[in-house]
Design a protein around this motif. Structure first.
Motif, PDB file in Angstrom:
ATOM      1  N   UNK A  25      31.500  31.902  36.180  1.00  0.00           N
ATOM      2  CA  UNK A  25      31.853  31.889  37.640  1.00  0.00           C
ATOM      3  C   UNK A  25      30.897  32.946  38.174  1.00  0.00           C
ATOM      4  N   UNK A  26      30.635  32.987  39.527  1.00  0.00           N
ATOM      5  CA  UNK A  26      29.882  33.744  40.371  1.00  0.00           C
ATOM      6  C   UNK A  26      30.695  34.944  40.459  1.00  0.00           C
ATOM      7  N   UNK A  27      31.918  34.932  40.748  1.00  0.00           N
ATOM      8  CA  UNK A  27      32.283  35.992  40.977  1.00  0.00           C
ATOM      9  C   UNK A  27      33.998  36.118  40.234  1.00  0.00           C
ATOM     10  N   UNK A  28      34.425  37.212  39.682  1.00  0.00           N
ATOM     11  CA  UNK A  28      35.737  37.066  39.033  1.00  0.00           C
ATOM     12  C   UNK A  28      36.626  38.180  39.754  1.00  0.00           C
ATOM     13  N   UNK A  29      37.623  37.983  40.317  1.00  0.00           N
ATOM     14  CA  UNK A  29      38.510  38.965  40.827  1.00  0.00           C
ATOM     15  C   UNK A  29      39.463  39.014  40.213  1.00  0.00           C
ATOM     16  N   UNK A  30      40.306  40.397  40.214  1.00  0.00           N
ATOM     17  CA  UNK A  30      41.506  40.713  39.307  1.00  0.00           C
ATOM     18  C   UNK A  30      42.444  41.091  40.356  1.00  0.00           C
ATOM     19  N   UNK A  31      43.819  40.489  40.215  1.00  0.00           N
ATOM     20  CA  UNK A  31      44.861  40.967  41.105  1.00  0.00           C
ATOM     21  C   UNK A  31      46.175  41.242  40.199  1.00  0.00           C
ATOM     22  N   UNK A  32      46.985  42.113  40.556  1.00  0.00           N
ATOM     23  CA  UNK A  32      48.191  42.500  39.735  1.00  0.00           C
ATOM     24  C   UNK A  32      47.736  43.480  38.712  1.00  0.00           C
ATOM     25  N   UNK A  33      48.508  43.148  37.602  1.00  0.00           N
ATOM     26  CA  UNK A  33      48.416  44.286  36.857  1.00  0.00           C
ATOM     27  C   UNK A  33      47.350  44.056  35.680  1.00  0.00           C
ATOM     28  N   UNK A  34      46.720  42.900  35.713  1.00  0.00           N
ATOM     29  CA  UNK A  34      45.606  42.494  34.777  1.00  0.00           C
ATOM     30  C   UNK A  34      44.547  43.576  34.564  1.00  0.00           C
ATOM     31  N   UNK A  35      44.437  43.916  33.345  1.00  0.00           N
ATOM     32  CA  UNK A  35      43.249  44.909  32.919  1.00  0.00           C
ATOM     33  C   UNK A  35      41.984  44.498  33.343  1.00  0.00           C
ATOM     34  N   UNK A  36      41.261  45.397  33.813  1.00  0.00           N
ATOM     35  CA  UNK A  36      39.762  44.912  34.366  1.00  0.00           C
ATOM     36  C   UNK A  36      38.815  44.449  33.434  1.00  0.00           C
ATOM     37  N   UNK A  37      39.359  44.703  32.135  1.00  0.00           N
ATOM     38  CA  UNK A  37      38.391  44.484  31.012  1.00  0.00           C
ATOM     39  C   UNK A  37      38.308  42.923  30.848  1.00  0.00           C
TER      40      UNK A  37
END
Length: 312
Positions: A25-37
């Protein structure tokens, strides 16, 4: 958004089939309670992780909540959703909790096991009808309605002050049962299981031992439809070696029905299903005859007129 995706993260896991997209992916987004790791695996396509850019502009959203705005927008745009099988079951349990909790639905909050019985029976029969009709859309919907009954009863049971249990306890019991009764799959083999028929026999043996039943007919649901009940009793007792001449027989209508159901079941047939098929065909013929008579200007029919309009 070429190769973009929404990935539903549940239980700290990412669906295996989503990993190639995540890595490129060119960009990965995080939303909700997902751990940024979880975003560390992304960005190989040129952006380098959360908030990156470049590449072909593909975006992978990692979220544990599909109601977040970005997830809703991407899914509305036709971006595919990746989720491990069963992930949406957690959402279904969460919705059921919300409906039953304070501030939820007043009707749902008032229900008991007893008040819900009629709906369980109705939904099961509607599912059976969808199966018989071969209606895939109805099958999918009715399976959901039956699942609702399981979730509802489990949620009600969770509130019992003396013996509470919840949907996780129900699922755990099911997993234990399935694993325990399939030793040929989960325990490295079972010489007693050679094919589907021997597995069916083995299942009953393991169930008998597990539940420490004293009779071959223990556990047969006596509240099921009479024809199905007769067939089940005949099947169970035959496995215990009961001679066929000891099955109920005689001149009464009940005895004759039992005899027909028992012999059909022992011959490998489904008497309940066959009777339902005949009954449904009869209902179709009645409707066809009535429609034919109505088209001919008749509001009611004599015996001869029924014969005239009966489907040939």
């Amino acid at each position: 958004m070429t190769d973009s995706a929404v990935v539903l993260v549940r239980g700290g896991t990412v669906p295996v089939e989503a990993l190639p997209l995540l890595r490129s992916a060119a960009r990965v987004e995080i939303a909700g309670g997902v751990d940024p790791v979880f975003a560390a695996a992304g960005g190989d396509g040129g952006g380098g992780g959360v908030g990156g850019g470049g590449g072909d502009g593909s975006v992978v959203l990692l979220t544990d909540d599909l109601s977040v705005p970005l997830a809703e927008t991407m899914l509305a745009d036709g971006v595919p959703l990746y989720a491990t099988p069963g992930a949406r079951l957690l959402d279904a349990a969460r919705v059921m909790d919300r409906l039953r909790s304070p501030g939820g639905c007043p009707w749902d909050a008032e229900q008991t096991h007893d008040s819900l019985r009629q709906y369980l029976v109705e939904e099961c029969y509607e599912l059976l009808e969808a199966i018989e009709d071969g209606d895939r859309a109805a099958l999918r919907e009715e399976l959901g309605d039956v699942l609702l009954q399981v979730l509802f009863h489990a949620r009600v049971a969770e509130e019992d002050p003396t013996d509470p249990f919840g949907v996780d306890d129900v699922a755990a019991g099911l997993v234990d049962k399935l694993v325990g009764r399939h030793p040929h799959v989960f325990a490295g083999g079972d010489p007693a299981v050679r094919d589907a028929r021997s597995q069916e026999k083995r299942w009953e043996e393991l169930k008998q031992d597990e539940k420490r039943r004293e009779s071959s007919v223990d556990g047969v649901a006596l509240g099921q439809p009479a024809l199905a009940l007769a067939a089940k009793l005949a099947q169970r007792t035959a496995r215990a070696g009961l001679p066929a001449d000891l099955l109920p027989a005689g001149g009464s209508p009940g005895a004759r029905l039992f005899d027909i159901a028992a012999l059909a079941k022992l011959a490998g047939q489904d008497p309940e299903g066959e009777l339902r098929a005949v009954a449904r065909a009869f209902a179709r013929d009645v409707r066809a005859a009535e429609a034919s008579a109505k088209a001919a200007g008749l509001d009611s029919m004599t015996g001869d007129e029924w014969h005239t309009h009966w489907p040939k």
